[in-house]
Each structure stands twice: as C-alpha cells, then as structure tokens.
Design an enzyme around this catalytic site. Structure first.
Site, PDB file in Angstrom:
ATOM      1  N   HIS A 150       0.828  -1.203   0.000  1.00 53.41           N
ATOM      2  CA  HIS A 150       0.000   0.000   0.000  1.00 53.41           C
ATOM      3  C   HIS A 150       0.866   1.257   0.000  1.00 53.41           C
ATOM      4  O   HIS A 150       0.557   2.240  -0.693  1.00 53.41           O
ATOM      5  CB  HIS A 150      -0.918  -0.015   1.224  1.00 53.41           C
ATOM      6  CG  HIS A 150      -1.756   1.209   1.362  1.00 53.41           C
ATOM      7  ND1 HIS A 150      -1.416   2.238   2.215  1.00 53.41           N
ATOM      8  CD2 HIS A 150      -2.902   1.597   0.743  1.00 53.41           C
ATOM      9  CE1 HIS A 150      -2.323   3.196   2.127  1.00 53.41           C
ATOM     10  NE2 HIS A 150      -3.230   2.833   1.249  1.00 53.41           N
TER      11      HIS A 150
ATOM     12  N   GLU B 147       2.085   1.872  -3.446  1.00 54.00           N
ATOM     13  CA  GLU B 147       1.017   2.429  -4.288  1.00 54.00           C
ATOM     14  C   GLU B 147       0.977   3.950  -4.151  1.00 54.00           C
ATOM     15  O   GLU B 147       0.780   4.675  -5.134  1.00 54.00           O
ATOM     16  CB  GLU B 147      -0.317   1.816  -3.870  1.00 54.00           C
ATOM     17  CG  GLU B 147      -1.547   2.462  -4.449  1.00 54.00           C
ATOM     18  CD  GLU B 147      -2.741   2.377  -3.503  1.00 54.00           C
ATOM     19  OE1 GLU B 147      -3.444   3.394  -3.363  1.00 54.00           O
ATOM     20  OE2 GLU B 147      -2.950   1.300  -2.909  1.00 54.00           O
ATOM     21  N   HIS B 148       1.190   4.446  -2.922  1.00 54.38           N
ATOM     22  CA  HIS B 148       1.187   5.891  -2.683  1.00 54.38           C
ATOM     23  C   HIS B 148       2.404   6.569  -3.306  1.00 54.38           C
ATOM     24  O   HIS B 148       2.279   7.565  -4.019  1.00 54.38           O
ATOM     25  CB  HIS B 148       1.185   6.171  -1.173  1.00 54.38           C
ATOM     26  CG  HIS B 148      -0.172   6.228  -0.563  1.00 54.38           C
ATOM     27  ND1 HIS B 148      -0.735   7.382  -0.085  1.00 54.38           N
ATOM     28  CD2 HIS B 148      -1.090   5.253  -0.359  1.00 54.38           C
ATOM     29  CE1 HIS B 148      -1.948   7.121   0.395  1.00 54.38           C
ATOM     30  NE2 HIS B 148      -2.182   5.833   0.251  1.00 54.38           N
TER      31      HIS B 148
ATOM     32  N   GLU C 276      -4.642   8.513   6.711  1.00 53.67           N
ATOM     33  CA  GLU C 276      -5.556   7.577   6.056  1.00 53.67           C
ATOM     34  C   GLU C 276      -5.936   6.448   7.011  1.00 53.67           C
ATOM     35  O   GLU C 276      -7.105   6.036   7.073  1.00 53.67           O
ATOM     36  CB  GLU C 276      -4.912   7.005   4.794  1.00 53.67           C
ATOM     37  CG  GLU C 276      -5.815   6.048   4.029  1.00 53.67           C
ATOM     38  CD  GLU C 276      -5.140   5.461   2.802  1.00 53.67           C
ATOM     39  OE1 GLU C 276      -5.680   4.475   2.248  1.00 53.67           O
ATOM     40  OE2 GLU C 276      -4.075   5.975   2.392  1.00 53.67           O
TER      41      GLU C 276
END
Length: 465
Positions: free
Chosen positions: A79, A82-83, A159
């Site tokens: 994840h 991905e950022h 987040e």
C-alpha cells in the site's frame, strides 16, 4: 418456508424469466466483444475487450501481489508503494505527472487489496499510448525519494486514522485477523502504525524486485482500445521487465473459529460479522456458494423495500431486528470467507437476530426451495451483469479473472455457470461449508446482548441446538 402466495409468484416469475432467457437474453450475452489475450516473450500478459463505438478507454496493470505477499516486518509496504509511485519518476516530476494527466482530462488511480495491486488510467481513446507510457514509467522508474517517503508517512497515517473511523472496515480487518491468525491473509492492507513509520526505501525496492515481475502482471484494456496496438505499447513500455519466478506461492491458511468483541455501549449501532470458511476462486463450489449467499440476500430498512425476497430479510423487517444486513462471499486464491455483515440499533434483541440468521443458514443445508434458488440465481446474474457498466468495471473484471483463472470468463459463460446451480448443489455446499462448521465472529458497538460464541456455534448444528 416461503408462503403459498410467494411460491406461486416465484413460479410465475421463473417461467417468465425462463421464456426471456430462451430467446434474446443469451443472444445478447453472446454479442459481448470477445476478450483477446496475448502473452509477451517476457511473460507479461495483455488482455483487451475492444468496443470501437466508445470514445473512452480504461488501461491498467493488474499485479498478482498485495498485502498477502508481505511479512509482519514489512506489512503495509504494498500500500505504501502504491502511494509513493505517484510522487515522481526519473522522467517526470510529481507536478509534471499531475499536469500531464490533467491536460488529457484523464484519471490516474491505484488500489491495493490482499492479493492484488492495481494501477489504471481512464482516458480518451486517443490518449491510450500516453496512458500506457505513464503506467510503465511509474511502475518501473519511480524515484522512491527518501524525502517523499518520509512526507508520505504522515499521509498514510492520516488515512489509517480515517479507516479506523469506518466501523465496517474495522470489522472486516478484525474478521480476517481472527479467521486467519498467523497468516499474511489476516494482515491489514495499510499495515500497523509502527511499520508505516519505519518502512524504508530499501523495503520498497525489495518488494518491487520480488513482486513487480512480468509473469505476475496483466496489462488490461477495455473500451476503444485496439488489442494489437496495446500489445505493441506493452512491449515498448514493459518489455524490459524481468520474468520472475512465477505465480506467488502462499501457504494455505487454516481457518480458525474465533470471537472478537469490542464493546462500546455509547455507540448507537451494533456492527456484527459472522463468517465461515469459503471456497477459492477456482473451486467448483464457488458458484453454488454465490447462489447460497444471494439466497440469504441483503436488507436495508432505509430503502423501504416492503416485500423483501429473502426469508431472513422478511423476518428482520417484520421484527425490526436490524437496520441492514449484507451477505458476502469473499474469495481468495486458496480460501474464502462466506458470511453476513449486520448493522442494528436494536441492541436488546441481538440474540434474536443471531438466532434467525443462523437458522436461515441451517435451512440452506436442509430445506432450500426451487423457487428461492431460481430467484437467487436471477438476482445474482443481474448483479454480476450490472457490475460491468463502464470500461473501468470491465477492465477490473478482466484483470481480476486473468490473475485468478488465467483467462477471462465471458458473461455468457458466467450466466451458464450460475444457471447450472441446482437446489442439491446449494444443499451440498451448505452442508460442507456451513452446517456444523466453526465460524468467526466480530462484533463492535453495544453488543452485550449478542449470544456468546459457544451458543452461536452450537446453533450451527440442529441436533445440538
């Protein structure tokens, strides 16, 4: 058991649906454009569904790797990557990348799941070449700048805080952790706070090296995109990717009966998930379990459905037992979770809610009716087809199925697979996967009146209840 009136209505509906199915409906499914598939020399797969009548297209890269490919030490790296992939490459700065996408009027996005990572672009058909070039650039040439990594930590931590406020997300994270303890399938996608604060450039580079290989990737195009042209673009932009060591190999997790309760009495709503172990993507039991899930159905008091089709929905509506519920069949490469997610403000009657829920599960194993199965199959087929409305949903289905099955299942084939499910199939899978099986329970909120694990577990066997 269905009422006589409902059974009669079901039979009439089934006859009329069968008449429609025998004429135009299958023909329409056969007219869906064929999915073309090509495998490049380095092992990269290219799959497209072309519709030249459209002005737009979705192109993307589906990667056979997600949080399940992580360890406790680097959980959250997929994840995080991905950022950080959007923060600049050797050829494009972050602002340059954003301006380029904005000038095309396109949308560039990505998401990470437990078994897959996806990067995709929605754009006009004339910009497909630019979109593929951008995707190839961010996947292979991201600078992974240490300063950008440190700045992104704060973004991901915020987040994570937002995710923690979404009770449904919390429930399903706990459900995976409880059902699959000590297995990467039970890890959260974002990872623990400690990992987010310490993941390094070296961690990201190692994950890319091990997982971002050609044989684990599918370049997908849907909409106004030419297959031969996309193959050329993939060769140009991804042709230097290393082949890798093949499909990711995971240890099949052992499903564990478990109970997690987070009692918060000042919350207005109880959030409850009950699940048994389900089947994998490639299991022959996948389709009967989907039909069984459709038979349990869903309910939402706010939707104002006065005549819900499922028996559980009728009971819940009549006795005001829940605000809503949704049955689910979450599928992975070698296992799954089959269950129900419930929200209820009626905290004093959670025992009745659990009782009727498990009773309906048991009825799947003992007395499902022809009418119920027929209606559930029609509802399932409708929902599967409606989910393909647009180039991005089509691209998502192609990418997901290419990674799961190694091929695309056409809408016509899926229709036939659902249609082939019988009452006996539903009874068989209900007995194999649900009846007298351990279950995982997660409950958050005012859940004092929810029966304890042993009582719910004993109800999974009619002889003991």
């Amino acid at each position: 058991m269905l009422s006589a009136a409902l059974r009669l209505t079901a039979k009439r509906n089934v006859r009329s649906l069968a008449t429609a199915s025998s004429s135009s409906y299958p023909g329409a499914l056969l007219n869906v454009p064929k999915t073309q598939v090509t495998r490049l020399p380095n092992g990269l797969t290219v799959a497209t569904e072309s519709n030249p009548a459209l002005a737009t297209a979705t192109v993307g890269v589906w990667i056979d790797s997600g949080s399940r490919a992580e360890t406790k030490a680097n959980n959250g790296v997929a994840h995080f990557l991905e950022h950080i992939s959007f923060k600049g490459t050797k050829q494009r700065t972050q602002s340059g990348l954003e301006i380029e996408i904005e000038n095309m009027g396109g949308h560039l996005n990505a998401y990470t799941s437990r078994e897959q990572t996806v990067y995709y672009a929605k754009l006009f058909s004339q910009d497909v070449a630019k979109g593929v070039n951008i995707l190839g650039d961010i996947l292979q040439n991201s600078t992974l700048d240490p300063g950008a990594i440190d700045r992104e930590r704060a973004v991901i931590l915020r987040e994570a805080e937002e995710v923690d406020k979404q009770v449904e997300e919390v429930v399903f994270d706990h459900l995976h952790a409880a059902a699959f303890p000590e297995n990467a399938l039970g890890y959260t996608i974002l990872g623990p706070k400690e990992n987010i604060q310490t993941l390094s450039q070296a961690d990201l580079q190692a994950y890319i090296k091990n997982n971002y290989t050609a044989d684990r990737m599918v370049v997908v195009g849907a909409g106004n995109v030419d297959h031969a042209e996309l193959c050329k673009l993939a060769e140009t932009n991804f042709g230097k990717l290393p082949q890798g060591s093949g499909k990711a190999k995971f240890v099949r997790p052992a499903f564990t009966g478990s109970d997690v309760r987070i009692r918060v009495d000042d919350m207005p709503t109880a959030h409850i998930a009950l699940a048994v172990e389900g089947a994998s993507w490639t299991s022959a039991d996948h389709w009967p379990l989907l039909v069984a899930s459709a038979m349990i159905g869903s309910y939402d008091r706010a939707a104002g459905n006065a005549h819900p089709s499922s028996k559980l929905a009728q009971i819940v509506a009549k006795h005001n037992l829940a605000n809503s519920f949704t049955s689910f069949n979450t599928t992975y490469s070698d296992t799954g979770l089959w269950g129900i997610y419930i929200q209820s403000n009626n905290r004093d009657n959670l025992d009745d809610l659990a009782h009727f829920t498990v009773r309906e599960w048991m009825r799947l194993a003992t007395a499902p009716s022809e009418g119920e199965v027929a209606i559930a199959k029609q509802q399932l087929k409708t929902s599967l087809l409606l989910a393909l409305d647009g180039t991005t949903p089509v691209a998502e289905e192609i990418g997901r199925q290419m990674l799961a099955y190694g091929r695309r299942l056409s809408p016509f084939e899926i229709d036939r697979l659902v249609d082939a499910v019988t009452v006996e199939d539903v009874k068989r899978v209900a007995n194999e996967f649900i009846y007298d099986r351990d279950l995982a329970i997660v409950a958050v909120g005012p859940v004092e009146c929810l029966p304890d694990y042993n009582r719910i577990r004993s109800a999974m066997n009619l002889l003991r209840y």
